[in-house]
Design a protein around this motif. Structure first.
Motif, PDB file in Angstrom:
ATOM      1  N   ILE A   1      12.791  -3.866 -10.544  1.00 49.11           N
ATOM      2  CA  ILE A   1      11.598  -4.596 -11.002  1.00 49.11           C
ATOM      3  C   ILE A   1      10.829  -5.154  -9.804  1.00 49.11           C
ATOM      4  O   ILE A   1       9.606  -5.062  -9.727  1.00 49.11           O
ATOM      5  CB  ILE A   1      12.007  -5.737 -11.963  1.00 49.11           C
ATOM      6  CG1 ILE A   1      12.583  -5.143 -13.263  1.00 49.11           C
ATOM      7  CG2 ILE A   1      10.787  -6.627 -12.275  1.00 49.11           C
ATOM      8  CD1 ILE A   1      13.153  -6.176 -14.187  1.00 49.11           C
ATOM      9  N   ILE A   2      11.566  -5.741  -8.858  1.00 50.00           N
ATOM     10  CA  ILE A   2      10.924  -6.309  -7.665  1.00 50.00           C
ATOM     11  C   ILE A   2      10.245  -5.213  -6.847  1.00 50.00           C
ATOM     12  O   ILE A   2       9.112  -5.358  -6.384  1.00 50.00           O
ATOM     13  CB  ILE A   2      11.957  -7.056  -6.800  1.00 50.00           C
ATOM     14  CG1 ILE A   2      12.454  -8.299  -7.553  1.00 50.00           C
ATOM     15  CG2 ILE A   2      11.335  -7.471  -5.457  1.00 50.00           C
ATOM     16  CD1 ILE A   2      13.583  -9.015  -6.857  1.00 50.00           C
ATOM     17  N   GLY A   3      10.963  -4.073  -6.693  1.00 49.17           N
ATOM     18  CA  GLY A   3      10.400  -2.961  -5.937  1.00 49.17           C
ATOM     19  C   GLY A   3       9.125  -2.434  -6.569  1.00 49.17           C
ATOM     20  O   GLY A   3       8.144  -2.134  -5.874  1.00 49.17           O
ATOM     21  N   GLN A   4       9.117  -2.310  -7.903  1.00 47.54           N
ATOM     22  CA  GLN A   4       7.929  -1.824  -8.607  1.00 47.54           C
ATOM     23  C   GLN A   4       6.767  -2.807  -8.453  1.00 47.54           C
ATOM     24  O   GLN A   4       5.620  -2.414  -8.250  1.00 47.54           O
ATOM     25  CB  GLN A   4       8.255  -1.615 -10.091  1.00 47.54           C
ATOM     26  CG  GLN A   4       7.094  -0.991 -10.882  1.00 47.54           C
ATOM     27  CD  GLN A   4       7.465  -0.740 -12.331  1.00 47.54           C
ATOM     28  OE1 GLN A   4       8.617  -0.967 -12.728  1.00 47.54           O
ATOM     29  NE2 GLN A   4       6.512  -0.287 -13.109  1.00 47.54           N
ATOM     30  N   SER A   5       7.079  -4.102  -8.535  1.00 41.64           N
ATOM     31  CA  SER A   5       6.042  -5.127  -8.395  1.00 41.64           C
ATOM     32  C   SER A   5       5.428  -5.099  -6.994  1.00 41.64           C
ATOM     33  O   SER A   5       4.208  -5.227  -6.824  1.00 41.64           O
ATOM     34  CB  SER A   5       6.633  -6.516  -8.665  1.00 41.64           C
ATOM     35  OG  SER A   5       7.126  -6.589  -9.992  1.00 41.64           O
ATOM     36  N   LEU A   6       6.298  -4.933  -5.958  1.00 43.13           N
ATOM     37  CA  LEU A   6       5.797  -4.856  -4.586  1.00 43.13           C
ATOM     38  C   LEU A   6       4.907  -3.630  -4.390  1.00 43.13           C
ATOM     39  O   LEU A   6       3.877  -3.701  -3.720  1.00 43.13           O
ATOM     40  CB  LEU A   6       6.968  -4.816  -3.606  1.00 43.13           C
ATOM     41  CG  LEU A   6       7.710  -6.143  -3.386  1.00 43.13           C
ATOM     42  CD1 LEU A   6       8.964  -5.916  -2.546  1.00 43.13           C
ATOM     43  CD2 LEU A   6       6.801  -7.156  -2.702  1.00 43.13           C
ATOM     44  N   ALA A   7       5.315  -2.505  -4.977  1.00 46.97           N
ATOM     45  CA  ALA A   7       4.515  -1.282  -4.856  1.00 46.97           C
ATOM     46  C   ALA A   7       3.145  -1.465  -5.486  1.00 46.97           C
ATOM     47  O   ALA A   7       2.123  -1.041  -4.925  1.00 46.97           O
ATOM     48  CB  ALA A   7       5.248  -0.115  -5.512  1.00 46.97           C
ATOM     49  N   GLU A   8       3.106  -2.119  -6.660  1.00 44.25           N
ATOM     50  CA  GLU A   8       1.823  -2.362  -7.321  1.00 44.25           C
ATOM     51  C   GLU A   8       0.952  -3.316  -6.498  1.00 44.25           C
ATOM     52  O   GLU A   8      -0.264  -3.135  -6.396  1.00 44.25           O
ATOM     53  CB  GLU A   8       2.060  -2.948  -8.721  1.00 44.25           C
ATOM     54  CG  GLU A   8       2.673  -1.940  -9.699  1.00 44.25           C
ATOM     55  CD  GLU A   8       2.974  -2.577 -11.045  1.00 44.25           C
ATOM     56  OE1 GLU A   8       2.734  -3.790 -11.199  1.00 44.25           O
ATOM     57  OE2 GLU A   8       3.430  -1.849 -11.937  1.00 44.25           O
ATOM     58  N   MET A   9       1.595  -4.332  -5.907  1.00 47.62           N
ATOM     59  CA  MET A   9       0.846  -5.283  -5.097  1.00 47.62           C
ATOM     60  C   MET A   9       0.262  -4.606  -3.865  1.00 47.62           C
ATOM     61  O   MET A   9      -0.885  -4.846  -3.484  1.00 47.62           O
ATOM     62  CB  MET A   9       1.754  -6.439  -4.680  1.00 47.62           C
ATOM     63  CG  MET A   9       1.027  -7.525  -3.880  1.00 47.62           C
ATOM     64  SD  MET A   9       2.086  -8.923  -3.481  1.00 47.62           S
ATOM     65  CE  MET A   9       3.191  -8.152  -2.287  1.00 47.62           C
ATOM     66  N   ILE A  10       1.050  -3.713  -3.226  1.00 53.98           N
ATOM     67  CA  ILE A  10       0.570  -2.981  -2.053  1.00 53.98           C
ATOM     68  C   ILE A  10      -0.632  -2.122  -2.408  1.00 53.98           C
ATOM     69  O   ILE A  10      -1.624  -2.062  -1.671  1.00 53.98           O
ATOM     70  CB  ILE A  10       1.708  -2.122  -1.454  1.00 53.98           C
ATOM     71  CG1 ILE A  10       2.766  -3.030  -0.807  1.00 53.98           C
ATOM     72  CG2 ILE A  10       1.157  -1.137  -0.421  1.00 53.98           C
ATOM     73  CD1 ILE A  10       4.007  -2.306  -0.387  1.00 53.98           C
TER      74      ILE A  10
END
Length: 260
Positions: A1-10
């Motif tokens: 979940i954290i990884g997906q959120s970071l990817a979306e933020m990037i």
């Protein structure tokens, strides 16, 4: 979940940065238009049989003290910006010897807008430059501040262009697309460093120069500084010389030369 959120933020940050870059594009300034008398004067200067010796004399009267050979090298290297493969120059000398000063003083004799100067260069800065650096010179005052950008510099010198692919999400549809950024060269780089040597892949793409560290050169520089502070230097005359050299640059054209 954290990884997906970071990817979306990037992705969102890349989209935001793209919008900021496109919105901050500076309109290119029109080249200075010369009068007929300025054209005639520039043509006469360019046709001098002893052009290099005359240039040296002009630079010595325009604020460059000593460094005659280096001044000519930098002058012709910056002039080569109009060619398909311009020359880059790196200066290796101890701190306080006037590395950046030499580049800046020669740059003042080039047309306005033809030479960019920076104290630091980030890793991705060159990839978002578009056509801003095409047929221009870039002065990097301290190469230590551009270490992360050295790969981009090398590729721009060798390949004359840079490409970068970035994933961008459309805020309306939510779909991710790939945007290709192209930086067009050619570009001449002028950097200075206090290091005794450069990484081989950097040094073999440039002319390396070393400044005069002699006591005599120190005396010449200090004598000029004293006269400058005492207002014994005609700065208006220095500016007029720079403007004459700029006029000469505006008349130059790229020509094919056959050297058998």
């Amino acid at each position: 979940i954290i990884g997906q959120s970071l990817a979306e933020m990037i992705e969102q940050l890349e989209t935001y940065r793209t919008a900021m870059i496109e919105g901050s594009r500076i309109l290119k300034k029109e080249k200075k238009q010369l009068t007929q008398s300025q054209i005639i004067r520039a043509e006469n200067n360019l046709k001098r049989s002893n052009l290099t010796a005359w240039l040296l004399e002009q630079y010595s009267q325009a604020g460059i003290i000593g460094e005659r050979t280096n001044a000519v090298i930098v002058h012709y290297a910056m002039t080569s910006r109009i060619l398909d493969e311009p020359i880059s120059v790196m200066c290796l000398s101890p701190s306080g010897t006037g590395k950046s000063y030499l580049f800046k003083m020669v740059a003042k004799c080039m047309p306005e807008g033809e030479v960019e100067s920076t104290t630091q260069l980030s890793e991705n800065a060159l990839y978002y430059s578009g056509t801003d650096l095409k047929h221009k010179c870039m002065i990097i005052e301290d190469m230590d501040g551009a270490m992360t950008a050295e790969y981009g510099m090398r590729e721009l010198i060798s390949n004359l262009y840079l490409t970068k692919r970035v994933s961008v999400r459309d805020p309306k549809t939510g779909k991710t697309t790939t945007v290709v950024y192209v930086t067009e060269g050619p570009t001449g780089f002028f950097g200075s460093t206090t290091k005794e040597s450069l990484y081989e892949d950097n040094s073999n793409r440039c002319i390396l120069i070393y400044l005069d560290e002699s006591r005599e050169q120190d005396e010449r520089v200090m004598s000029y500084q004293r006269k400058l502070k005492a207002r014994l230097i005609d700065q208006q005359s220095e500016q007029e010389i720079r403007e004459q050299l700029q006029e000469m640059q505006l008349l130059l054209k790229k020509e094919k030369v056959c050297n058998p």
